[in-house]
Design a protein around this motif. Structure first.
Motif, PDB file in Angstrom:
ATOM      1  N   ASP A   9       0.841  -1.194   0.000  1.00 60.33           N
ATOM      2  CA  ASP A   9       0.000   0.000   0.000  1.00 60.33           C
ATOM      3  C   ASP A   9       0.876   1.244   0.000  1.00 60.33           C
ATOM      4  OD1 ASP A   9       1.050   0.026   2.533  1.00 60.33           O
ATOM      5  OD2 ASP A   9      -0.872  -0.171   3.579  1.00 60.33           O
ATOM      6  N   ALA A  10       0.264   2.410   0.195  1.00 56.00           N
ATOM      7  CA  ALA A  10       1.016   3.668   0.170  1.00 56.00           C
ATOM      8  C   ALA A  10       2.099   3.680   1.238  1.00 56.00           C
ATOM      9  CB  ALA A  10       0.058   4.845   0.368  1.00 56.00           C
ATOM     10  N   LEU A  11       1.804   3.107   2.401  1.00 54.77           N
ATOM     11  CA  LEU A  11       2.795   3.076   3.476  1.00 54.77           C
ATOM     12  C   LEU A  11       4.026   2.272   3.065  1.00 54.77           C
ATOM     13  CD1 LEU A  11       3.639   3.729   6.355  1.00 54.77           C
ATOM     14  CD2 LEU A  11       2.339   1.739   7.139  1.00 54.77           C
ATOM     15  N   SER A  12       3.813   1.195   2.314  1.00 50.78           N
ATOM     16  CA  SER A  12       4.940   0.380   1.839  1.00 50.78           C
ATOM     17  C   SER A  12       5.883   1.223   0.987  1.00 50.78           C
ATOM     18  CB  SER A  12       4.427  -0.803   1.003  1.00 50.78           C
ATOM     19  OG  SER A  12       3.420  -1.520   1.675  1.00 50.78           O
ATOM     20  N   TYR A  13       5.294   2.008   0.094  1.00 51.68           N
ATOM     21  CA  TYR A  13       6.125   2.826  -0.788  1.00 51.68           C
ATOM     22  C   TYR A  13       6.691   4.052  -0.075  1.00 51.68           C
ATOM     23  CZ  TYR A  13       5.020  -0.098  -4.758  1.00 51.68           C
ATOM     24  OH  TYR A  13       4.936  -1.178  -5.627  1.00 51.68           O
ATOM     25  N   ASN A  14       5.987   4.540   0.945  1.00 52.87           N
ATOM     26  CA  ASN A  14       6.560   5.614   1.764  1.00 52.87           C
ATOM     27  C   ASN A  14       7.835   5.134   2.444  1.00 52.87           C
ATOM     28  OD1 ASN A  14       4.354   7.077   1.013  1.00 52.87           O
ATOM     29  ND2 ASN A  14       3.377   7.115   3.030  1.00 52.87           N
ATOM     30  N   ARG A  35       5.170   4.912  -9.561  1.00 54.45           N
ATOM     31  CA  ARG A  35       4.791   3.503  -9.398  1.00 54.45           C
ATOM     32  C   ARG A  35       3.504   3.383  -8.598  1.00 54.45           C
ATOM     33  NH1 ARG A  35       4.619  -1.100 -11.984  1.00 54.45           N
ATOM     34  NH2 ARG A  35       4.774  -2.922 -10.637  1.00 54.45           N
ATOM     35  N   ILE A  36       3.368   4.183  -7.541  1.00 57.54           N
ATOM     36  CA  ILE A  36       2.135   4.165  -6.738  1.00 57.54           C
ATOM     37  C   ILE A  36       0.930   4.490  -7.617  1.00 57.54           C
ATOM     38  CG2 ILE A  36       0.911   5.298  -4.838  1.00 57.54           C
ATOM     39  CD1 ILE A  36       3.593   5.809  -3.523  1.00 57.54           C
ATOM     40  N   LEU A  37       1.072   5.528  -8.446  1.00 57.95           N
ATOM     41  CA  LEU A  37      -0.040   5.962  -9.283  1.00 57.95           C
ATOM     42  C   LEU A  37      -0.330   4.951 -10.395  1.00 57.95           C
ATOM     43  CD1 LEU A  37       0.904   9.742  -9.525  1.00 57.95           C
ATOM     44  CD2 LEU A  37      -0.842   8.693  -8.065  1.00 57.95           C
ATOM     45  N   GLN A  38       0.723   4.333 -10.940  1.00 59.95           N
ATOM     46  CA  GLN A  38       0.527   3.336 -11.993  1.00 59.95           C
ATOM     47  C   GLN A  38      -0.231   2.118 -11.483  1.00 59.95           C
ATOM     48  OE1 GLN A  38       4.491   2.518 -13.352  1.00 59.95           O
ATOM     49  NE2 GLN A  38       4.670   4.403 -14.550  1.00 59.95           N
ATOM     50  N   LEU A  39       0.012   1.734 -10.241  1.00 61.86           N
ATOM     51  CA  LEU A  39      -0.624   0.554  -9.669  1.00 61.86           C
ATOM     52  C   LEU A  39      -2.040   0.844  -9.177  1.00 61.86           C
ATOM     53  CD1 LEU A  39       2.356  -0.985  -7.656  1.00 61.86           C
ATOM     54  CD2 LEU A  39       1.408  -1.792  -9.818  1.00 61.86           C
ATOM     55  N   GLY A  40      -2.401   2.119  -9.168  1.00 65.87           N
ATOM     56  CA  GLY A  40      -3.735   2.474  -8.691  1.00 65.87           C
ATOM     57  C   GLY A  40      -3.918   2.278  -7.201  1.00 65.87           C
ATOM     58  N   ILE A  41      -2.830   2.342  -6.458  1.00 67.13           N
ATOM     59  CA  ILE A  41      -2.901   2.193  -5.006  1.00 67.13           C
ATOM     60  C   ILE A  41      -3.618   3.407  -4.423  1.00 67.13           C
ATOM     61  CG2 ILE A  41      -1.506   2.143  -2.899  1.00 67.13           C
ATOM     62  CD1 ILE A  41       0.605   0.603  -4.494  1.00 67.13           C
ATOM     63  N   PRO A  42      -4.568   3.200  -3.489  1.00 66.56           N
ATOM     64  CA  PRO A  42      -5.237   4.348  -2.845  1.00 66.56           C
ATOM     65  C   PRO A  42      -4.198   5.345  -2.336  1.00 66.56           C
ATOM     66  CG  PRO A  42      -6.295   2.318  -2.186  1.00 66.56           C
ATOM     67  CD  PRO A  42      -5.084   1.923  -2.985  1.00 66.56           C
ATOM     68  N   PRO A 132       1.693  10.156 -14.893  1.00 70.14           N
ATOM     69  CA  PRO A 132       0.414   9.911 -14.231  1.00 70.14           C
ATOM     70  C   PRO A 132       0.023  11.089 -13.336  1.00 70.14           C
ATOM     71  CG  PRO A 132       2.155   8.604 -13.224  1.00 70.14           C
ATOM     72  CD  PRO A 132       2.746   9.214 -14.454  1.00 70.14           C
ATOM     73  N   LEU A 133      -1.292  11.264 -13.183  1.00 71.37           N
ATOM     74  CA  LEU A 133      -1.827  12.362 -12.373  1.00 71.37           C
ATOM     75  C   LEU A 133      -2.282  11.849 -11.016  1.00 71.37           C
ATOM     76  CD1 LEU A 133      -4.044  14.154 -15.056  1.00 71.37           C
ATOM     77  CD2 LEU A 133      -1.709  14.751 -14.361  1.00 71.37           C
ATOM     78  N   LEU A 134      -2.232  12.720 -10.031  1.00 68.76           N
ATOM     79  CA  LEU A 134      -2.794  12.392  -8.731  1.00 68.76           C
ATOM     80  C   LEU A 134      -4.314  12.292  -8.867  1.00 68.76           C
ATOM     81  CD1 LEU A 134      -0.854  14.765  -6.277  1.00 68.76           C
ATOM     82  CD2 LEU A 134      -0.197  12.514  -7.095  1.00 68.76           C
ATOM     83  N   PRO A 135      -4.961  11.494  -8.038  1.00 68.92           N
ATOM     84  CA  PRO A 135      -6.422  11.395  -8.132  1.00 68.92           C
ATOM     85  C   PRO A 135      -7.126  12.715  -7.833  1.00 68.92           C
ATOM     86  CG  PRO A 135      -5.593  10.271  -6.172  1.00 68.92           C
ATOM     87  CD  PRO A 135      -4.404  10.599  -7.016  1.00 68.92           C
ATOM     88  N   LYS A 136      -6.475  13.586  -7.076  1.00 68.24           N
ATOM     89  CA  LYS A 136      -7.025  14.907  -6.782  1.00 68.24           C
ATOM     90  C   LYS A 136      -5.884  15.776  -6.242  1.00 68.24           C
ATOM     91  CE  LYS A 136      -8.253  13.985  -1.963  1.00 68.24           C
ATOM     92  NZ  LYS A 136      -9.312  14.059  -0.923  1.00 68.24           N
ATOM     93  N   GLY A 137      -6.190  17.045  -5.997  1.00 60.75           N
ATOM     94  CA  GLY A 137      -5.185  17.910  -5.407  1.00 60.75           C
ATOM     95  C   GLY A 137      -5.112  17.706  -3.902  1.00 60.75           C
TER      96      GLY A 137
END
Length: 511
Positions: A9-14, A35-42, A132-137
């Protein structure tokens, strides 16, 4: 993780971002985010905070500022912003940067790890696509701004640190207002540059607006006053902290005050704080004991330092370490009490610890003060043996570890030997210095030789027998003069070359 049916998850990549910081791979940070954004991780704002912290840790405040500004603008194209900051050319630049970094690191295991963790690092098939774009600002919050403030503080940019605090105060979003960490960061920045009055104003501001300071804030201020040699103000602050703010001092507070007393040469004050600390039920740490020992050692009271050492040795909560032993040795050596210092060193060895360069440096200074050059020769023999162990790199059955050369130690030993006219030993020592990349002070040694030994061996009344006995000493003196560049009797290095110390040959090349 996939083998255990666990999805990163995001914590893993953090955590991976922190790894990039640990190994100095700033170039990988962007790939982690993508990579986080490519995988579609929340996605979570903590990832952006981790990136700000990473760029601050790398000292890249320009990128950190642009990242924070992009967050303020609620931009979703953060990856594009970071690409521009890194001057990455996705068509060809990434791979070349990566390869060159691999060459410099020369670590195949590390490369293998990141090829598995970040396949987008080596997969260039989509490098021409839009990032890739962030899901939101995601707007920056107090933690984000405070992290950037710490970067300004570490870079010595005090005005920027203060301005950031002011900007945070005027944010519409209360989630971006400064907290006690923000204020403490400003206090720390001001203390570092000695602006104690301004730091106290910030403390007063915290009280006024209802952001209570904590123990860390007060300890930073205490350290500032001690560094400014304002011990009375430090005492007043300690009283204010306890009586007005209701914050109890801890062992760190008292260690700071004890160390402050050392700076003003007040060993009695150091002892008073030590006793007050224990009277309040605060257990001393190793730092407490060794700092108090330092107070007595520096004030010429080694016996009192020894009493503190014995008390530390009897305290089951702490373990005597090499620092404590060295402080005890230094206490005796500062008065030239070499025999007492040697007894301490022997007890240190008996306890299973071995002298380091600091121990030997104190002994050398004590020998110089006591004017016992013969002791310097014994010390050099021990030091030389341990240097040789390190140079050979051979495993030994001996429990004595090898010793890393120290410029201060070798310079002191050479100084003693020059003054005592032990020129052969001097040449051994300076050869050791040169071998280990330490530049001997030829100017100092030349001055000592000219002042003390320039008329050596010039007596016309010495008998032939006596002159013969001095032949070897004269040859060593001439060799030393050759090394210094003074007029001498030998110009061909092969004529005066001494029997080399094992591993440290003296030749005209090294001279």
């Amino acid at each position: 993780m996939p083998q255990f049916d666990v999805a990163p998850d995001a914590l893993s990549y953090n955590t991976m971002i922190k790894l990039c910081c640990k190994i100095g791979r700033k170039d990988l940070l962007l790939f982690v985010l993508e990579r986080i954004l490519q995988l579609g991780i929340p996605f979570c704002v903590t990832t952006l905070q981790a990136l700000v912290s990473a760029y601050v840790e790398f000292g890249d405040l320009e990128t950190a500022e642009k990242l924070v500004q992009a967050m303020r603008e609620q931009r979703r194209d953060i990856c594009w912003v970071l690409r521009e900051c890194s001057n990455l050319e996705y068509s060809s630049g990434n791979e070349s940067d990566y390869d060159s970094n691999n060459d410099s690191n020369n670590d195949e295991d590390e490369n293998c790890v990141f090829e598995k963790l970040l396949p987008n690092l080596v997969d260039q098939s989509g490098n021409e696509a839009e990032p890739p774009l962030l899901p939101k600002g995601y707007a920056p919050n107090t933690r984000t701004y405070t992290t950037l403030m710490k970067g300004y503080m570490n870079a010595g940019r005090v005005n920027d640190t203060v301005r950031m605090l002011e900007a945070m105060r005027h944010q519409d979003d209360k989630g971006s207002h400064p907290d006690h960490v923000s204020y403490t960061t400003v206090v720390s920045a001001l203390v570092k540059v000695g602006s104690m009055d301004r730091a106290r104003e910030v403390l007063a501001e915290m009280t006024r607006i209802g952001v209570p300071a904590n123990l860390i804030t007060y300890n930073i201020l205490l350290k500032g006053y001690c560094k400014q040699l304002q011990i009375n103000k430090a005492k007043e602050l300690l009283k204010e902290m306890v009586d007005d703010a209701g914050i109890q001092s801890d062992v760190v507070s008292y260690n700071i005050l004890i160390d402050g007393c050392i700076l003003v040469d007040d060993s009695a004050g150091a002892l008073s704080f030590f006793n007050e600390m224990r009277a309040r039920g605060i257990a001393p740490t190793k730092i407490s004991y060794t700092t108090l020992m330092k107070a007595f050692a520096y004030s010429g009271q080694p016996k009192l330092a020894h009493k503190v050492f014995n008390e530390m040795d009897n305290d089951p909560r702490v373990k005597v370490d090499l620092i404590a032993w060295n402080m005890l040795v230094e206490g005796y050596c500062k008065l030239g009490l070499v025999e007492e210092a040697k007894k301490v060193v022997q007890k240190m060895k008996d306890s299973g610890l071995h002298p380091d360069a600091s121990t030997y440096g104190s002994l050398a200074n004590g020998i110089a003060l006591a004017r016992k050059p013969g002791e310097a020769l014994l010390l050099w023999n021990e030091v030389k043996e341990r240097f040789e162990m390190r140079k050979k790199g051979e495993k030994s059955d001996s429990s004595v570890p090898p010793l890393k050369p120290d410029g201060g130690l070798l310079d002191t030993l050479a100084d003693i030997c020059v003054r005592a006219a032990f020129f052969r030993k001097t040449l051994e020592i300076v050869a050791c210095m040169e071998e280990n990349g330490i530049a001997p002070n030829k100017t100092k040694f030349t001055r000592i030789y000219v002042e003390m030994h320039s008329r050596m061996f010039t007596s016309k009344h010495a008998s032939r027998t006596r002159q013969d006995r001095r032949t070897e000493r004269k040859r060593a003196a001439e060799a030393f003069k050759f090394w210094l560049g003074l007029p001498n009797s030998y110009y061909d290095g092969s004529e005066w070359r001494l029997e080399p110390m094992e591993g440290y040959g003296i030749t005209s090349d090294s001279a």
